[in-house]
Design a protein around this motif. Structure first.
Motif, mmCIF file in Angstrom:
data_model
loop_
_atom_site.group_PDB
_atom_site.id
_atom_site.type_symbol
_atom_site.label_atom_id
_atom_site.label_comp_id
_atom_site.label_asym_id
_atom_site.label_seq_id
_atom_site.Cartn_x
_atom_site.Cartn_y
_atom_site.Cartn_z
ATOM 1 N N LYS A 81 0.825 -1.204 0.000
ATOM 2 C CA LYS A 81 0.000 0.000 0.000
ATOM 3 C C LYS A 81 0.862 1.258 0.000
ATOM 4 O O LYS A 81 0.542 2.240 -0.659
ATOM 5 C CB LYS A 81 -0.934 0.012 1.211
ATOM 6 C CG LYS A 81 -2.023 -1.009 1.135
ATOM 7 C CD LYS A 81 -2.884 -0.962 2.384
ATOM 8 C CE LYS A 81 -3.944 -2.016 2.352
ATOM 9 N NZ LYS A 81 -4.789 -1.979 3.551
ATOM 10 N N ALA A 82 1.973 1.241 0.729
ATOM 11 C CA ALA A 82 2.862 2.397 0.770
ATOM 12 C C ALA A 82 3.506 2.638 -0.597
ATOM 13 O O ALA A 82 3.617 3.784 -1.046
ATOM 14 C CB ALA A 82 3.941 2.202 1.826
ATOM 15 N N PHE A 83 3.930 1.556 -1.269
ATOM 16 C CA PHE A 83 4.501 1.718 -2.607
ATOM 17 C C PHE A 83 3.457 2.216 -3.593
ATOM 18 O O PHE A 83 3.745 3.050 -4.458
ATOM 19 C CB PHE A 83 5.088 0.398 -3.108
ATOM 20 C CG PHE A 83 6.405 0.047 -2.474
ATOM 21 C CD1 PHE A 83 7.327 1.021 -2.146
ATOM 22 C CD2 PHE A 83 6.715 -1.270 -2.202
ATOM 23 C CE1 PHE A 83 8.533 0.705 -1.559
ATOM 24 C CE2 PHE A 83 7.922 -1.608 -1.617
ATOM 25 C CZ PHE A 83 8.840 -0.613 -1.297
ATOM 26 N N ALA A 84 2.229 1.722 -3.492
ATOM 27 C CA ALA A 84 1.163 2.179 -4.388
ATOM 28 C C ALA A 84 0.840 3.647 -4.133
ATOM 29 O O ALA A 84 0.616 4.418 -5.066
ATOM 30 C CB ALA A 84 -0.080 1.321 -4.192
ATOM 31 N N ARG A 85 0.825 4.054 -2.860
ATOM 32 C CA ARG A 85 0.533 5.445 -2.515
ATOM 33 C C ARG A 85 1.618 6.371 -3.050
ATOM 34 O O ARG A 85 1.352 7.487 -3.476
ATOM 35 C CB ARG A 85 0.418 5.580 -0.998
ATOM 36 C CG ARG A 85 -0.159 6.895 -0.541
ATOM 37 C CD ARG A 85 -0.364 6.929 0.971
ATOM 38 N NE ARG A 85 -1.268 5.875 1.412
ATOM 39 C CZ ARG A 85 -0.965 4.950 2.314
ATOM 40 N NH1 ARG A 85 0.225 4.929 2.880
ATOM 41 N NH2 ARG A 85 -1.837 4.030 2.658
ATOM 42 N N ARG A 86 2.857 5.901 -3.056
ATOM 43 C CA ARG A 86 3.973 6.702 -3.548
ATOM 44 C C ARG A 86 3.912 6.922 -5.052
ATOM 45 O O ARG A 86 4.452 7.887 -5.566
ATOM 46 C CB ARG A 86 5.281 5.996 -3.205
ATOM 47 C CG ARG A 86 6.344 6.944 -2.749
ATOM 48 C CD ARG A 86 7.608 6.230 -2.401
ATOM 49 N NE ARG A 86 7.506 5.580 -1.101
ATOM 50 C CZ ARG A 86 8.284 4.613 -0.684
ATOM 51 N NH1 ARG A 86 9.241 4.159 -1.453
ATOM 52 N NH2 ARG A 86 8.122 4.088 0.500
ATOM 53 N N GLN A 87 3.254 6.013 -5.781
ATOM 54 C CA GLN A 87 3.183 6.133 -7.229
ATOM 55 C C GLN A 87 2.032 7.012 -7.707
ATOM 56 O O GLN A 87 1.955 7.326 -8.887
ATOM 57 C CB GLN A 87 3.066 4.744 -7.860
ATOM 58 C CG GLN A 87 4.332 3.949 -7.726
ATOM 59 C CD GLN A 87 4.207 2.566 -8.341
ATOM 60 O OE1 GLN A 87 3.134 2.135 -8.714
ATOM 61 N NE2 GLN A 87 5.326 1.885 -8.445
ATOM 62 N N LEU A 88 1.140 7.402 -6.813
ATOM 63 C CA LEU A 88 0.051 8.286 -7.205
ATOM 64 C C LEU A 88 0.586 9.691 -7.462
ATOM 65 O O LEU A 88 1.431 10.179 -6.715
ATOM 66 C CB LEU A 88 -1.005 8.358 -6.096
ATOM 67 C CG LEU A 88 -1.908 7.157 -5.941
ATOM 68 C CD1 LEU A 88 -2.794 7.333 -4.722
ATOM 69 C CD2 LEU A 88 -2.744 6.947 -7.167
#
Length: 103
Positions: A81-88
């Protein structure tokens, strides 16, 4: 002398082994295999065996500490989730009004 380790695997629950949850077990396993390959490479290059063992022991300790800290910090799905949030993206830019003018 055989030690049996309990792997907690309930219905619809992720695997937990000695405090490591889900994908962190795989990360630790891959790290140990990488350390084994590094040790073999250093030994083939001709470095003294005690230096190789000391270096790999230090890196192994660091690997274990880091893997357990990631498991405690993020939990089962938190790192993904943290990696996905960083890609937004922070903002969207649009230099044309054409998108808003269509019917």
């Amino acid at each position: 002398m055989a030690t049996l380790y309990k792997v907690n695997k309930g219905i619809n629950q992720s695997i937990e082994f000695k405090g490591l949850k889900a994908q962190y077990i795989w990360y630790l396993g891959a790290g140990i295999i990488a350390l084994l390959i590094i040790f073999a490479g250093l030994f083939i290059l001709g470095l003294p065996s005690l230096l190789c063992v000391g270096l790999i022991a230090g890196l192994g300790t660091l690997l274990i500490i880091k893997t357990y800290s990631l498991s405690r910090k993020y939990g089962e799905h938190g790192m993904m989730k943290a990696f996905a949030r960083r890609q937004l993206p922070k903002a969207l830019k649009n230099s044309s009004r054409r998108m808003f003018m269509r019917k």
